[in-house]
Design a protein around this motif. Structure first.
Motif, mmCIF file in Angstrom:
data_model
loop_
_atom_site.group_PDB
_atom_site.id
_atom_site.type_symbol
_atom_site.label_atom_id
_atom_site.label_comp_id
_atom_site.label_asym_id
_atom_site.label_seq_id
_atom_site.Cartn_x
_atom_site.Cartn_y
_atom_site.Cartn_z
ATOM 1 N N UNK A 55 27.382 33.812 2.717
ATOM 2 C CA UNK A 55 26.900 34.212 1.308
ATOM 3 C C UNK A 55 28.010 33.789 0.135
ATOM 4 N N UNK A 56 27.367 33.123 -0.651
ATOM 5 C CA UNK A 56 28.310 32.800 -1.743
ATOM 6 C C UNK A 56 28.019 33.259 -3.210
ATOM 7 N N UNK A 57 29.262 33.489 -3.877
ATOM 8 C CA UNK A 57 29.293 33.988 -5.121
ATOM 9 C C UNK A 57 30.073 33.172 -6.033
ATOM 10 N N UNK A 58 29.470 32.727 -7.359
ATOM 11 C CA UNK A 58 30.095 31.833 -8.115
ATOM 12 C C UNK A 58 30.232 32.971 -9.649
ATOM 13 N N UNK A 59 31.759 32.941 -10.059
ATOM 14 C CA UNK A 59 31.862 33.609 -11.140
ATOM 15 C C UNK A 59 32.549 32.882 -12.178
ATOM 16 N N UNK A 60 32.521 33.085 -13.518
ATOM 17 C CA UNK A 60 33.229 32.512 -14.411
ATOM 18 C C UNK A 60 33.875 33.378 -15.469
ATOM 19 N N UNK A 61 35.063 32.782 -16.050
ATOM 20 C CA UNK A 61 35.716 33.507 -17.194
ATOM 21 C C UNK A 61 35.060 32.649 -18.235
ATOM 22 N N UNK A 62 34.506 33.447 -19.238
ATOM 23 C CA UNK A 62 33.597 32.989 -20.348
ATOM 24 C C UNK A 62 34.189 33.655 -21.570
ATOM 25 N N UNK A 63 34.244 32.705 -22.604
ATOM 26 C CA UNK A 63 34.226 33.153 -24.117
ATOM 27 C C UNK A 63 33.542 32.378 -24.954
ATOM 28 N N UNK A 64 32.858 32.812 -25.796
ATOM 29 C CA UNK A 64 31.992 31.998 -26.918
ATOM 30 C C UNK A 64 31.152 30.971 -26.103
ATOM 31 N N UNK A 65 30.590 31.381 -25.116
ATOM 32 C CA UNK A 65 29.920 30.489 -24.216
ATOM 33 C C UNK A 65 30.237 29.529 -23.528
ATOM 34 N N UNK A 66 31.832 29.427 -23.560
ATOM 35 C CA UNK A 66 32.327 28.387 -22.907
ATOM 36 C C UNK A 66 33.174 28.841 -21.798
ATOM 37 N N UNK A 67 33.034 28.106 -20.610
ATOM 38 C CA UNK A 67 33.795 28.689 -19.394
ATOM 39 C C UNK A 67 35.231 28.224 -19.429
ATOM 40 N N UNK A 95 45.661 27.163 -19.436
ATOM 41 C CA UNK A 95 46.642 27.654 -18.393
ATOM 42 C C UNK A 95 47.517 28.655 -18.929
ATOM 43 N N UNK A 96 48.190 29.221 -18.326
ATOM 44 C CA UNK A 96 49.364 30.413 -18.750
ATOM 45 C C UNK A 96 48.572 31.260 -19.588
ATOM 46 N N UNK A 97 47.311 31.745 -19.623
ATOM 47 C CA UNK A 97 46.901 32.661 -20.496
ATOM 48 C C UNK A 97 46.014 33.849 -20.041
ATOM 49 N N UNK A 98 46.293 33.944 -18.362
ATOM 50 C CA UNK A 98 45.745 35.076 -17.916
ATOM 51 C C UNK A 98 44.567 34.902 -17.263
ATOM 52 N N UNK A 99 43.860 33.580 -17.313
ATOM 53 C CA UNK A 99 42.442 33.281 -16.772
ATOM 54 C C UNK A 99 42.373 33.502 -15.196
ATOM 55 N N UNK A 100 43.467 32.536 -14.554
ATOM 56 C CA UNK A 100 43.563 32.536 -13.155
ATOM 57 C C UNK A 100 43.831 33.872 -12.407
ATOM 58 N N UNK A 101 44.787 34.660 -13.169
ATOM 59 C CA UNK A 101 45.262 35.964 -12.648
ATOM 60 C C UNK A 101 44.080 36.645 -12.536
ATOM 61 N N UNK A 102 43.459 36.880 -14.006
ATOM 62 C CA UNK A 102 42.177 37.740 -13.836
ATOM 63 C C UNK A 102 40.934 37.480 -12.977
ATOM 64 N N UNK A 103 40.971 36.092 -12.695
ATOM 65 C CA UNK A 103 39.706 35.703 -11.662
ATOM 66 C C UNK A 103 40.271 36.050 -10.130
ATOM 67 N N UNK A 104 41.617 35.916 -9.993
ATOM 68 C CA UNK A 104 42.117 36.362 -8.664
ATOM 69 C C UNK A 104 41.938 37.778 -8.607
#
Length: 340
Positions: A55-67, A95-104
């Motif tokens: 089973x697959x899940x795809x998630x995205x960090x989004x701001x103002x309609x931009x991934x 990078x280095x703005x917390x996107x990767x850490x939040x997704x993890x």
């Protein structure tokens, strides 16, 4: 508090999917230049057609309609149900703005909710003389508490550069050692008489290949599972080329290999499982299988150029076969793992 939302990728949200894919392209261009390119058709098709056992899940960090970043989760449900595999990336501009850490953190939360006790991810790693892989992924994984559990290596075979006379020599020499065996090649779903033997060998991939400390457990692969996966591949538009060697006296399937050409793939394809039953090793069957499928690729797709494969670095026997038939090291790719 973050400056973005983490949302599920809805295949019906055209704008979101386009931005999600653009971010994946940006990450690939920045972090993995010179490796197998991202396949647009496969990536989009896999949004609605996952493998038959995952089973697959795809998630995205989004701001103002931009991934800004993406997270792909794979959750096996027929076996290895303790495991979750993940892939994530943050857009180079974020990078280095917390996107990767939040997704993890989101991935680890989903693992807890699903009762998954082991999380793993394949991460490309640079190697001297290879592709210009960024070390950011491995550094990020280690910083987040993930540890290397299996060391792997990715190689590519440039079919235009293969010495055909040397390949023919290897082929003839191998068949001198393989008396009593026969080769069967086909595309798509296996013929009925081969199905059980092929399923058995795919099961052995979970136990015979070197695993290091990777928490991958046995799987029970049967003919029904093989046929379901063949149907998914057909619906995704994939060309699935396979070769098996059969022991004439017993009818046993002694070895198999496969190549997957993703829909839209014109230059690059993927070497899948390759295995020889331990009962029949020592007859150069691996060499026969690899050469047979290389030839099948050129027969089906004359302009196809690169075949990509991966092996545990400790699998020196298979690496030697790959090197002999034309594969060359491009980068390392390790499994990073964390247990809950």
């Amino acid at each position: 508090m973050t400056y973005f939302d983490i949302v599920r990728v809805d295949p019906n949200d055209h704008a979101l999917v386009q931005s999600w894919f653009a971010t994946r392209e940006a990450v690939a261009a920045r972090d993995w230049p010179g490796t197998r390119p991202l396949s647009p058709v496969y990536t989009w098709a896999a949004l609605v057609l996952a493998s038959s056992d995952v089973r697959r899940e795809r998630w995205a960090a989004v701001r103002d309609d931009r991934v800004l970043g993406y997270l792909d989760l794979s959750l096996p449900f027929l076996d290895n149900t303790h495991l979750m595999n993940l892939e994530l990336g943050a857009h180079p501009d974020e990078r280095r703005r917390g996107v990767g850490s939040a997704l993890l953190r989101h991935a680890e939360q989903r693992a807890a909710e699903e009762g998954r006790t082991s999380i793993s991810s394949w991460v490309p790693v640079p190697v001297e003389g290879g592709a210009a892989i960024s070390p950011d992924g491995s550094h990020f994984a280690a910083h987040q508490g993930y540890r290397t559990s299996l060391e792997g290596a990715t190689r590519a075979c440039d079919l235009d550069a293969v010495d055909d006379s040397e390949l023919e020599r290897l082929w003839d020499d191998a068949w001198e050692r393989a008396e009593g065996f026969e080769l069967v090649t086909f595309a798509g779903a296996p013929p009925a008489e081969l199905l059980d033997g092929i399923a058995y060998l795919h099961s052995r991939m979970y136990t015979d290949m070197p695993l290091g400390d990777w928490d991958l457990q046995e799987a029970a692969v049967d003919g029904e599972r093989i046929l379901k996966e063949a149907r998914v591949r057909r619906l995704r538009g994939e060309l699935h080329l396979q070769a098996v060697v059969r022991h004439k006296e017993t009818g046993s399937i002694a070895g198999l290999t496969e190549v997957i050409v993703e829909a839209g793939g014109e230059e690059h394809c993927i070497q899948g499982d390759t295995i020889v039953d331990p009962r029949f090793r020592g007859h150069r069957l691996g060499t026969i299988l690899k050469i047979a499928n290389q030839r099948a690729v050129r027969e089906w797709r004359p302009k196809m150029r690169y075949v990509w494969t991966g092996n545990a670095t400790s699998n020196t026997h298979m690496i030697a076969i790959n090197e002999a038939v034309g594969y060359r090291l491009v980068h390392h790719e390790n499994v990073y793992q964390k247990k809950r």
